[in-house]
Every structure is written in C-alpha cells, then in structure tokens.
Design a protein around this motif. Structure first.
Motif, short mmCIF file in Angstrom:
data_model
loop_
_atom_site.label_atom_id
_atom_site.label_comp_id
_atom_site.label_asym_id
_atom_site.label_seq_id
_atom_site.Cartn_x
_atom_site.Cartn_y
_atom_site.Cartn_z
N ALA A 73 0.86 -1.19 0.00
CA ALA A 73 0.00 0.00 0.00
C ALA A 73 0.88 1.23 0.00
CB ALA A 73 -0.92 0.00 1.23
N ASN A 74 0.29 2.37 -0.25
CA ASN A 74 1.05 3.62 -0.16
C ASN A 74 0.30 4.60 0.72
OD1 ASN A 74 -0.71 5.43 -1.99
ND2 ASN A 74 -0.27 3.69 -3.33
N ILE A 75 1.06 5.47 1.36
CA ILE A 75 0.48 6.47 2.25
C ILE A 75 0.79 7.85 1.69
CG2 ILE A 75 2.53 6.44 3.75
CD1 ILE A 75 0.64 7.11 6.09
N SER A 76 -0.18 8.73 1.76
CA SER A 76 0.00 10.09 1.24
C SER A 76 -0.59 11.09 2.22
CB SER A 76 -0.68 10.24 -0.12
OG SER A 76 -2.07 9.97 -0.02
N MET A 77 -0.16 12.33 2.08
CA MET A 77 -0.66 13.39 2.95
C MET A 77 -1.14 14.55 2.10
SD MET A 77 1.20 16.01 5.46
CE MET A 77 1.19 17.05 4.03
N THR A 78 -2.33 15.05 2.40
CA THR A 78 -2.88 16.21 1.71
C THR A 78 -3.40 17.19 2.76
OG1 THR A 78 -5.02 15.07 1.49
CG2 THR A 78 -3.50 14.96 -0.39
N ASP A 79 -3.67 18.40 2.31
CA ASP A 79 -4.21 19.42 3.22
C ASP A 79 -5.70 19.22 3.42
OD1 ASP A 79 -1.76 20.72 3.52
OD2 ASP A 79 -2.05 21.90 1.70
N ASN A 80 -6.14 19.43 4.65
CA ASN A 80 -7.57 19.42 4.96
C ASN A 80 -8.11 20.83 4.81
OD1 ASN A 80 -10.05 18.45 5.70
ND2 ASN A 80 -9.59 18.26 7.88
N THR A 81 -9.37 20.98 4.51
CA THR A 81 -10.00 22.29 4.35
C THR A 81 -10.97 22.54 5.49
OG1 THR A 81 -9.81 22.09 1.95
CG2 THR A 81 -11.31 23.76 2.78
N PRO A 82 -10.88 23.66 6.20
CA PRO A 82 -10.00 24.83 5.95
C PRO A 82 -8.61 24.71 6.57
CG PRO A 82 -11.48 25.31 7.75
CD PRO A 82 -11.86 23.93 7.27
N SER A 83 -8.41 23.77 7.50
CA SER A 83 -7.09 23.61 8.11
C SER A 83 -6.89 22.17 8.53
CB SER A 83 -6.93 24.54 9.33
OG SER A 83 -7.82 24.15 10.37
N GLY A 84 -5.63 21.80 8.68
CA GLY A 84 -5.33 20.45 9.12
C GLY A 84 -4.74 19.60 8.02
N CYS A 85 -4.66 18.28 8.29
CA CYS A 85 -4.05 17.34 7.36
C CYS A 85 -4.94 16.12 7.18
CB CYS A 85 -2.69 16.87 7.88
SG CYS A 85 -1.48 18.18 8.07
N ILE A 86 -4.76 15.46 6.05
CA ILE A 86 -5.43 14.19 5.78
C ILE A 86 -4.36 13.18 5.40
CG2 ILE A 86 -7.16 12.96 4.43
CD1 ILE A 86 -8.42 15.66 3.76
N PHE A 87 -4.23 12.14 6.19
CA PHE A 87 -3.32 11.04 5.87
C PHE A 87 -4.15 9.88 5.34
CE2 PHE A 87 -0.73 13.53 8.74
CZ PHE A 87 0.53 13.43 8.18
#
Length: 326
Positions: A304-318
């Motif tokens: 599997a692969n893991i990625s990180m993106t920005d959450n809206t309006p703030s924070g992170c999504i892994f």
C-alpha cells in the motif's frame, strides 16, 4: 549540540575547506609549471635548429605540434584530476553532513524518548502513591486508575514502536500474511481511542466487511499512529475524522484532523525517521518522530502507499491506499 561540539565542527569544516582549496591550488600550480616548462623546452629546441636548414620550417612546426600535444595532455590530465577531487570532496562533504544530520536527529530522539519515558512513569507513580496514601471515593479512584492505564498504554505504544523500528532497520521483522477484516480492526482502534480520550471528538465513517491480506498487529499499530498524531497535533475541541471506504478494487483509509497543518517545505520530511515538525528538542507535543516513519513502512509491507494532503479549511489528511483482498 553543545557549544564545544559546535566550535569543533566549525574548526573541522574550516580545515576541510582549507585543504580542498590548497589541493586545487597545487593542481593549478602544477599545470602552470609543466606548461611553462613545456613552452621553454620548445623554444630551446627551436633555437638549436639551424635557420639555414631547408627543413627549418617543418622542424619548427613539428616542435610546436609536440608542444601543443603536451599542453593538451596536461589540460586533460589536470581536468580529470580536478573532477575527481571535486567529486570526492562533494561526496565526503555530503556524507559528513548527512552523518551530522543523523546524529542531530538521534540526539533529538534521545531527548524526546527520555521525556516520553519519564512522563508516564512519573504520572503512574504519583497516581499509585495517591491511591495508597489517601482514601478516595469510587469516582476519584476510577479516574486515577483510568489515567494510569492511559499512561501505561503510552508506554506500551512507545516500546512497540521502538522495537518495530529496530527490527525493520535490521531486516529481522517477518510480516504475517492472513485475511483481515480491516473494518473490524479499525472499529477496535477507534473505540480504544474513544475510551482513552473521552473528551475528544472522534467521528468515523467505516464501511463494513472490507478485507485485505496482511498483519493485523502491524496494521493496528499503523492506524493507532495516525489517530494518535491527529489527536496530538489538533486543538482539543476539534474533530478527528476516520474514514474507511472502497473505491473499485482499492480500499482507502484516511484520518483527518483540524490542526494547523504542515508547511510545504516539511511535507516531504514527515515520513523520515526521527523527523518532527519544528525543533524536536523543544516541541510541546509528545512524540519521538517514529510514528509516521513506521506507518509508511507498514503500508509498504502491505503493498500500500500512504499520502498526505491538506484538509480544508485547516489540518491534514493522511490516506493509506490498500489493495482489496476480494
């Protein structure tokens, strides 16, 4: 690092650059000296030729051609030596800098791990001493016991992370392959965190009966690291969201927080071993810099692969992207 070590490293780098400049200067001097000698020898040979000789022009041209060939030889050899010296210098510099960086990370890790070990031990000792010395009502006793269990869980998670990191680095960890109900495993992790952090808001959207092939213990450890990070790096009144959905033949597990997020220049480093955002030696948030590193390794061991993106309006999504077992 101490002031002594900092001055020592600065002195080592000064000596290193001085020697490098000296070697390059010696190489340039060697080229100039040889080329000057070559030119003087050519002039001497030309002066020895009888100008009245009918072959004079041809002999002069032959001497000059020899001079040009030797000059080209000196330039070629000097260039090769210069490139080798520069390549070696760059390699040594990068290796030393990487080693210094690794030492600094390990130093920060030791400081963090010392704090991580001392805090739950101190809290557990204080709670047990309070229970031993004072007569408390049932609710107070349960609160202290719950707090002690929570600190013990922190110690257990910390030890598991350190042991797993050591095994992975040594190549001694064997992953168990079995069919796992990922939905059920994720439900257990979420319920555990709800019990450990009753004051936090944890929302979950978990599709039932999603199966993958892998190691249940490792997967739960990776999931726990993601949820634990989301709780640590987001405000106490914010929401942490855990989703598990299926997209065709892929299973997507995501953990969202509403923290301050991660700067662009640090996003590529968050999965590095020992790395923590900001100054790891002075951070207020608990952690050792092993959580995301291990989670990435666990994801890789499950294809599997893991990625990180920005959450809206703030924070992170892994997000971990698994292949479905069905």
């Amino acid at each position: 690092m101490s002031l002594y070590k900092t001055k020592r490293l600065r002195l080592i780098f000064i000596v290193y650059w001085f020697l490098l400049v000296y070697i390059i200067a010696a190489l340039v001097w060697w080229f100039i000296a040889l080329n000057t000698q070559n030119h003087q020898m050519a002039l001497y040979k030309i002066s020895e030729i009888n100008k009245d000789d009918v072959r004079y022009e041809g002999m002069v041209e032959t001497i000059k051609e020899t001079e040009r060939r030797k000059t080209a030889q000196y330039i070629g050899e000097g260039s090769i030596f210069l490139l080798l010296i520069i390549a070696g210098a760059v390699f040594i510099f990068r290796a030393v800098r990487r080693q210094f960086k690794s030492n600094q990370q390990q130093h920060n890790f030791m400081m963090a791990i010392t704090h991580e070990l001392k805090t739950p031990i101190a809290v557990t000792k204080l709670n047990l001493e309070t229970l031993q010395r004072r007569k408390l009502d049932e609710s107070q006793q349960q609160r202290l016991i719950q707090n002690t269990i929570q600190e013990a869980n922190r110690l257990n998670t910390l030890c598991n992370n350190m042991l797993l990191a050591s095994q992975i680095e040594a190549g001694r960890h064997n992953t168990t392959k079995e069919e796992i109900n990922l939905s059920e495993a994720l439900h257990e992790c979420v319920q555990d965190f709800k019990m450990r952090f009753p004051q936090r808001i944890l929302q979950s959207n978990i599709v039932d009966d999603l199966f993958i092939i892998g190691d249940r213990l490792l997967l739960q450890m990776g999931i726990n690291n993601l949820i634990d990070n989301a709780i640590k790096y987001s405000p106490k009144d914010s929401v942490v969201t855990i989703d598990l959905i299926q997209d065709q033949n892929r299973i997507l597990l995501s953990v969202k927080d509403e923290g301050r997020g991660i700067e662009v220049q640090e996003k590529k480093k968050v999965f590095d071993k020992y790395y923590r955002i900001g100054n790891a030696a002075t951070k207020a948030a608990k952690g050792t810099g092993l959580g995301l590193y291990l989670t990435k390794k666990i994801a890789q061991q499950h294809n599997a692969n893991i990625s990180m993106t920005d959450n809206t309006p703030s924070g992170c999504i892994f997000t971990i992207n698994f292949k479905s077992a069905s």
